[in-house]
Design a protein around this motif. Structure first.
Motif, PDB file in Angstrom:
ATOM      1  N   PHE A 213      35.687   9.384  26.225  1.00 10.95           N
ATOM      2  CA  PHE A 213      34.672   9.189  25.199  1.00 10.95           C
ATOM      3  C   PHE A 213      34.811  10.305  24.168  1.00 10.95           C
ATOM      4  CE2 PHE A 213      33.000  11.744  28.603  1.00 10.95           C
ATOM      5  CZ  PHE A 213      32.205  12.710  28.024  1.00 10.95           C
ATOM      6  N   HIS A 214      34.017  10.235  23.134  1.00 10.52           N
ATOM      7  CA  HIS A 214      34.113  11.203  22.038  1.00 10.52           C
ATOM      8  C   HIS A 214      32.834  12.029  21.970  1.00 10.52           C
ATOM      9  CE1 HIS A 214      36.886   7.936  21.009  1.00 10.52           C
ATOM     10  NE2 HIS A 214      37.605   8.863  20.422  1.00 10.52           N
ATOM     11  N   GLN A 215      33.019  13.297  21.727  1.00 13.76           N
ATOM     12  CA  GLN A 215      31.887  14.218  21.725  1.00 13.76           C
ATOM     13  C   GLN A 215      32.010  15.167  20.539  1.00 13.76           C
ATOM     14  OE1 GLN A 215      31.613  17.336  24.874  1.00 13.76           O
ATOM     15  NE2 GLN A 215      29.735  16.307  25.486  1.00 13.76           N
ATOM     16  N   VAL A 216      30.882  15.601  20.025  1.00 18.20           N
ATOM     17  CA  VAL A 216      30.891  16.653  19.013  1.00 18.20           C
ATOM     18  C   VAL A 216      29.943  17.752  19.487  1.00 18.20           C
ATOM     19  CG1 VAL A 216      29.050  15.561  17.648  1.00 18.20           C
ATOM     20  CG2 VAL A 216      30.594  17.223  16.567  1.00 18.20           C
ATOM     21  N   GLU A 217      30.405  18.973  19.369  1.00 22.28           N
ATOM     22  CA  GLU A 217      29.564  20.126  19.707  1.00 22.28           C
ATOM     23  C   GLU A 217      29.507  21.048  18.504  1.00 22.28           C
ATOM     24  OE1 GLU A 217      30.173  22.038  23.373  1.00 22.28           O
ATOM     25  OE2 GLU A 217      30.572  20.183  24.479  1.00 22.28           O
ATOM     26  N   GLY A 218      28.414  21.749  18.401  1.00 20.43           N
ATOM     27  CA  GLY A 218      28.249  22.710  17.324  1.00 20.43           C
ATOM     28  C   GLY A 218      28.005  24.094  17.893  1.00 20.43           C
ATOM     29  N   LEU A 219      28.454  25.100  17.170  1.00 15.09           N
ATOM     30  CA  LEU A 219      28.257  26.484  17.609  1.00 15.09           C
ATOM     31  C   LEU A 219      27.991  27.357  16.390  1.00 15.09           C
ATOM     32  CD1 LEU A 219      28.466  28.762  19.808  1.00 15.09           C
ATOM     33  CD2 LEU A 219      30.874  28.962  19.122  1.00 15.09           C
ATOM     34  N   VAL A 220      26.946  28.167  16.507  1.00 17.22           N
ATOM     35  CA  VAL A 220      26.653  29.188  15.497  1.00 17.22           C
ATOM     36  C   VAL A 220      26.520  30.524  16.214  1.00 17.22           C
ATOM     37  CG1 VAL A 220      24.949  30.067  13.856  1.00 17.22           C
ATOM     38  CG2 VAL A 220      25.539  27.633  13.860  1.00 17.22           C
ATOM     39  N   SER A 262      17.540  26.281  27.351  1.00 18.07           N
ATOM     40  CA  SER A 262      18.189  25.013  27.027  1.00 18.07           C
ATOM     41  C   SER A 262      17.136  23.961  26.700  1.00 18.07           C
ATOM     42  CB  SER A 262      19.042  24.528  28.201  1.00 18.07           C
ATOM     43  OG  SER A 262      20.032  25.474  28.562  1.00 18.07           O
ATOM     44  N   ALA A 263      17.515  22.984  25.900  1.00 19.78           N
ATOM     45  CA  ALA A 263      16.555  21.950  25.519  1.00 19.78           C
ATOM     46  C   ALA A 263      17.263  20.618  25.307  1.00 19.78           C
ATOM     47  CB  ALA A 263      15.819  22.351  24.241  1.00 19.78           C
ATOM     48  N   GLU A 264      16.685  19.556  25.854  1.00 26.21           N
ATOM     49  CA  GLU A 264      17.077  18.198  25.495  1.00 26.21           C
ATOM     50  C   GLU A 264      16.352  17.847  24.201  1.00 26.21           C
ATOM     51  OE1 GLU A 264      19.263  16.418  26.932  1.00 26.21           O
ATOM     52  OE2 GLU A 264      19.376  16.940  29.057  1.00 26.21           O
ATOM     53  N   VAL A 265      17.060  17.190  23.293  1.00 28.04           N
ATOM     54  CA  VAL A 265      16.476  16.849  22.000  1.00 28.04           C
ATOM     55  C   VAL A 265      16.196  15.352  21.957  1.00 28.04           C
ATOM     56  CG1 VAL A 265      16.779  16.869  19.503  1.00 28.04           C
ATOM     57  CG2 VAL A 265      17.701  18.745  20.895  1.00 28.04           C
ATOM     58  N   ASP A 266      14.931  15.005  21.806  1.00 22.38           N
ATOM     59  CA  ASP A 266      14.521  13.606  21.662  1.00 22.38           C
ATOM     60  C   ASP A 266      14.200  13.337  20.199  1.00 22.38           C
ATOM     61  OD1 ASP A 266      14.652  13.465  24.430  1.00 22.38           O
ATOM     62  OD2 ASP A 266      12.507  13.852  24.689  1.00 22.38           O
ATOM     63  N   VAL A 267      14.439  12.126  19.777  1.00 22.81           N
ATOM     64  CA  VAL A 267      14.115  11.734  18.417  1.00 22.81           C
ATOM     65  C   VAL A 267      13.168  10.545  18.466  1.00 22.81           C
ATOM     66  CG1 VAL A 267      16.134  10.208  18.212  1.00 22.81           C
ATOM     67  CG2 VAL A 267      15.081  11.128  16.155  1.00 22.81           C
ATOM     68  N   GLY A 268      12.223  10.509  17.574  1.00 25.09           N
ATOM     69  CA  GLY A 268      11.268   9.418  17.546  1.00 25.09           C
ATOM     70  C   GLY A 268      11.906   8.129  17.058  1.00 25.09           C
ATOM     71  N   SER A 290      20.976  20.927  23.763  1.00 25.80           N
ATOM     72  CA  SER A 290      21.130  22.105  22.913  1.00 25.80           C
ATOM     73  C   SER A 290      20.573  23.322  23.624  1.00 25.80           C
ATOM     74  CB  SER A 290      20.397  21.900  21.586  1.00 25.80           C
ATOM     75  OG  SER A 290      18.988  21.787  21.820  1.00 25.80           O
ATOM     76  N   GLY A 291      20.689  24.473  22.968  1.00 29.48           N
ATOM     77  CA  GLY A 291      20.106  25.695  23.507  1.00 29.48           C
ATOM     78  C   GLY A 291      20.705  26.932  22.866  1.00 29.48           C
ATOM     79  N   MET A 292      20.178  28.064  23.250  1.00 34.66           N
ATOM     80  CA  MET A 292      20.704  29.349  22.797  1.00 34.66           C
ATOM     81  C   MET A 292      21.860  29.750  23.704  1.00 34.66           C
ATOM     82  SD  MET A 292      18.741  29.822  20.271  1.00 34.66           S
ATOM     83  CE  MET A 292      19.186  31.500  19.779  1.00 34.66           C
ATOM     84  N   VAL A 293      22.958  30.194  23.112  1.00 34.57           N
ATOM     85  CA  VAL A 293      24.178  30.468  23.874  1.00 34.57           C
ATOM     86  C   VAL A 293      23.911  31.550  24.922  1.00 34.57           C
ATOM     87  CG1 VAL A 293      26.597  31.147  23.734  1.00 34.57           C
ATOM     88  CG2 VAL A 293      25.559  29.845  21.871  1.00 34.57           C
ATOM     89  N   PHE A 311      23.403  29.679  18.795  1.00 32.35           N
ATOM     90  CA  PHE A 311      22.941  28.447  19.418  1.00 32.35           C
ATOM     91  C   PHE A 311      24.093  27.444  19.470  1.00 32.35           C
ATOM     92  CE2 PHE A 311      21.715  27.755  14.891  1.00 32.35           C
ATOM     93  CZ  PHE A 311      22.383  26.561  14.633  1.00 32.35           C
ATOM     94  N   ALA A 312      23.957  26.473  20.359  1.00 36.66           N
ATOM     95  CA  ALA A 312      24.968  25.425  20.510  1.00 36.66           C
ATOM     96  C   ALA A 312      24.263  24.100  20.764  1.00 36.66           C
ATOM     97  CB  ALA A 312      25.920  25.759  21.656  1.00 36.66           C
ATOM     98  N   PHE A 313      24.962  23.021  20.442  1.00 37.91           N
ATOM     99  CA  PHE A 313      24.420  21.687  20.711  1.00 37.91           C
ATOM    100  C   PHE A 313      25.594  20.729  20.903  1.00 37.91           C
ATOM    101  CE2 PHE A 313      24.797  22.301  16.138  1.00 37.91           C
ATOM    102  CZ  PHE A 313      25.493  21.176  15.719  1.00 37.91           C
ATOM    103  N   GLY A 314      25.322  19.620  21.535  1.00 35.55           N
ATOM    104  CA  GLY A 314      26.375  18.644  21.756  1.00 35.55           C
ATOM    105  C   GLY A 314      25.809  17.255  21.967  1.00 35.55           C
ATOM    106  N   CYS A 315      26.572  16.246  21.516  1.00 40.36           N
ATOM    107  CA  CYS A 315      26.156  14.863  21.725  1.00 40.36           C
ATOM    108  C   CYS A 315      27.383  13.957  21.686  1.00 40.36           C
ATOM    109  CB  CYS A 315      25.132  14.425  20.675  1.00 40.36           C
ATOM    110  SG  CYS A 315      25.713  14.560  18.972  1.00 40.36           S
ATOM    111  N   GLY A 316      27.225  12.749  22.177  1.00 40.98           N
ATOM    112  CA  GLY A 316      28.310  11.788  22.179  1.00 40.98           C
ATOM    113  C   GLY A 316      28.438  11.093  20.830  1.00 40.98           C
TER     114      GLY A 316
END
Length: 360
Positions: A213-220, A262-268, A290-293, A311-316
């Protein structure tokens, strides 16, 4: 004039008089076929004396060669005449529009990858890549998942055969190893702002999971980074991606080995004609983690966690495509069904863009 001379003149005249390929073929079969006249003469050579064969053999063979050559010349002439007639009869209007040619399409995954790169470029993020075949240090240990950590069981990893004294090699289970490599490449003393899209692999297969599958992660990584920066970044990203201003986020406490907290991110979402549509607040849908590294991860990347934070985050990516463009089965992304690709694909010169940029 001998009988052979008369037969030669008769056959050559018949060849010349042939008005078409069918008539010519009739002459050929009558002269050179299994029951043909010349074939019959050749069969008589076996009953002749040696002296007769020396005389008659060359004459009969010469007759055969002459008729064969005449047939070939006549066929070539008839073919040329037929082509000339077709060229005179058939015309092509070069001013007419060309027929449509089959064209490929942009796969929804490729389209979403382009959209992600465009959005995060507006936010100052670079795109980073890394190897899909990783060792377990980059894939697990450097991300605060040591060998005995129970989180390794969550990943259903594809391992390669292990050589004696070598590190375990595997197909990466996430694009998080790219974060470690990006930090190491920065030398532990530069701010980092990257996204890492790419293919990942886990042993799982159902309507919402595939082995690849394909994933994207972000890092700051920077000084003075807080959870507020993370929430603003994700909210800005999701508003731009789904192209709606009524995006509402909810961060739920969760657990990931590489982030703390760490946190799961929900969207309305809203219910429209019985379907869930991202935006609004009729209910909540999980979209990413997501969460703080974690300090350990920052240290593994060569940074001082007392000075640098991030911080970092990731999703499919496949899941994002499903939510935005209305697919309901992840497996169809990889089936190669031309009907599905025609329906959900994007014309190469007419893909939707987000060139308006993200909101301020």
């Amino acid at each position: 004039m001998t009988d052979l001379d008369q037969l030669r003149d008769h056959l050559l005249a018949a060849v010349e008089a042939s008005g078409g390929l069918d008539a010519l073929d009739t002459v050929r079969v009558g002269a050179l076929g299994k029951q043909g006249t010349i074939t019959g003469l050749l069969k008589t050579l076996g009953g002749m004396s040696p002296e007769q064969r020396l005389v008659e053999g060359p004459r009969i063979q010469g007759l055969r060669e002459a008729v064969t050559a005449a047939i070939a010349d006549k066929k070539a002439a008839l073919d040329r005449a037929d082509l000339d007639a077709r060229l005179a009869r058939e015309t092509l209007d070069m001013t007419l529009p060309a027929d449509g040619v089959g064209a490929g399409s942009v796969h929804p995954v490729s389209q979403v990858m382009d959209e992600l790169a465009e959005i995060f470029a507006d936010l100052g993020f670079a795109v980073a890549t890394g190897p899909e075949i990783e060792d377990d240090w980059y894939n697990f240990t450097a991300l605060n998942i040591p060998e005995t950590h129970p989180a390794r069981a969550m990943h259903d990893t594809f391992y390669f055969p292990e050589g004696e004294g070598e590190r375990k090699m595997l197909l990466r289970t996430h694009t998080s190893p790219v974060q470690i490599r990006a930090m190491q490449a920065a030398g532990g003393n530069k701010p980092i702002r990257i996204i890492a899209p790419g293919r990942t692999y886990r042993s799982d297969s159902d309507a919402t999971h595939t082995p690849m599958f394909h994933q994207v992660e972000g890092l700051v990584i920077d000084k003075g980074i807080t959870l507020g920066h993370l929430k603003w970044t994700l909210e800005t990203f999701l508003k731009a991606f789904f192209e709606r201003d009524d995006i509402v986020l909810r961060l739920r406490p969760s657990y990931f080995p590489f982030t703390e907290p760490s946190a799961e991110v929900d969207v309305g979402f809203s219910l429209v004609n019985g379907k869930r549509v991202i935006g609004g607040s009729d209910g909540w849908m999980e979209v990413l983690g997501s969460g703080m590294v974690h300090r350990t991860v920052i240290e593994a990347g060569g940074y001082d966690p007392d000075e640098w934070q991030g911080f970092a985050f990731g999703c499919g990516i496949d899941r994002l495509a499903m939510l935005k463009y209305g697919m309901d089965d992840l497996r169809a992304f990889f089936d190669g069904d031309i009907r599905w690709l025609k329906h959900y694909g994007f014309a190469a010169l007419d893909v939707p863009t987000l060139s308006g940029g993200v909101g301020a």
